[in-house]
Design an enzyme around this catalytic site. Sequence first.
Site, PDB file in Angstrom:
ATOM      1  N   LEU A 199       5.062  55.351 -54.174  1.00  0.00           N
ATOM      2  CA  LEU A 199       6.266  55.249 -54.999  1.00  0.00           C
ATOM      3  C   LEU A 199       7.431  55.321 -54.023  1.00  0.00           C
ATOM      4  O   LEU A 199       7.432  56.165 -53.125  1.00  0.00           O
ATOM      5  CB  LEU A 199       6.344  56.413 -55.991  1.00  0.00           C
ATOM      6  CG  LEU A 199       5.406  56.372 -57.206  1.00  0.00           C
ATOM      7  CD1 LEU A 199       5.458  57.707 -57.939  1.00  0.00           C
ATOM      8  CD2 LEU A 199       5.783  55.234 -58.140  1.00  0.00           C
ATOM      9  N   ASP A 200       8.435  54.463 -54.187  1.00  0.00           N
ATOM     10  CA  ASP A 200       9.523  54.471 -53.216  1.00  0.00           C
ATOM     11  C   ASP A 200      10.366  55.737 -53.351  1.00  0.00           C
ATOM     12  O   ASP A 200      10.230  56.506 -54.308  1.00  0.00           O
ATOM     13  CB  ASP A 200      10.378  53.199 -53.309  1.00  0.00           C
ATOM     14  CG  ASP A 200      11.154  53.094 -54.611  1.00  0.00           C
ATOM     15  OD1 ASP A 200      11.861  54.052 -54.962  1.00  0.00           O
ATOM     16  OD2 ASP A 200      11.069  52.043 -55.275  1.00  0.00           O
ATOM     17  N   ILE A 201      11.228  55.970 -52.385  1.00  0.00           N
ATOM     18  CA  ILE A 201      11.978  57.218 -52.285  1.00  0.00           C
ATOM     19  C   ILE A 201      12.849  57.474 -53.514  1.00  0.00           C
ATOM     20  O   ILE A 201      13.105  58.632 -53.871  1.00  0.00           O
ATOM     21  CB  ILE A 201      12.829  57.221 -50.992  1.00  0.00           C
ATOM     22  CG1 ILE A 201      13.371  58.636 -50.707  1.00  0.00           C
ATOM     23  CG2 ILE A 201      13.948  56.191 -51.071  1.00  0.00           C
ATOM     24  CD1 ILE A 201      13.995  58.761 -49.326  1.00  0.00           C
TER      25      ILE A 201
END
Length: 238
Positions: free
Chosen positions: A103-105
């Site tokens: 999951l991206d930041i």
Amino acid sequence: MVERVSKIISSYGLASRRAADKMISEGRVQVNGVVITLGQQANPEEDLIEIDGAALGKKPSLLYIMLNKPLGYVCTMNDEKGRKTVISLLDDVEVRVYPVGRLDINSSGLLLLTNDGSFANRMMHPSNMIEKTYELSVTGDIKRAVRLLKLPMEIDNSTVQAISVKTINSNENSGILQITIREGRNRQIRKMCALSDLQVRSLKRISVGELMLGSLKTGKWRYLDKNELELLDKSHNS
């Protein structure tokens, strides 16, 4: 049992299969004192397998973890930019585990972690097409965007299409959507929204296959039970 050495290393939770291949390519892996090359096999019960001179030792118990990932964390073991990693939230897990996918930041929600390389490969392999559902807060023309999101889209030279798009609530120019996809390409949901002229204010993964995030609090984790692992296997085999 004789297997590829990269698969053995992965099954010990020491690295992903790809990372294990990289170790072998770099000449860091030996079997019975001899540096090996990609594709070589060994029997961990009979052969001495070493990485950087350290023997594999006893195979650890397999762990399967669900984390409710907070915003501001990256899904890597270490980050060269000094950003917070999801691994730092698992200080009391004694066995090395690693994220299954990413999951991206700026996204939150359900993230699986494990030291079972075979399980990780099954969950991430594109051919298995495991459904993942996300809840989004968005701004823009919701009705128009929902129509577009249901259509096939071209992203990164590949055609993708949402399995379902549900409007949880909306007003004239903002709303909450639930989008289910199978492909799981890099930042796919955000790119689909951009093509539909939606601005994403928040993005949270709420399920993987039939496994639901439920009431697990942000930043907290727990072990998966046998029934939940069976749910994931069902998602993989369906």
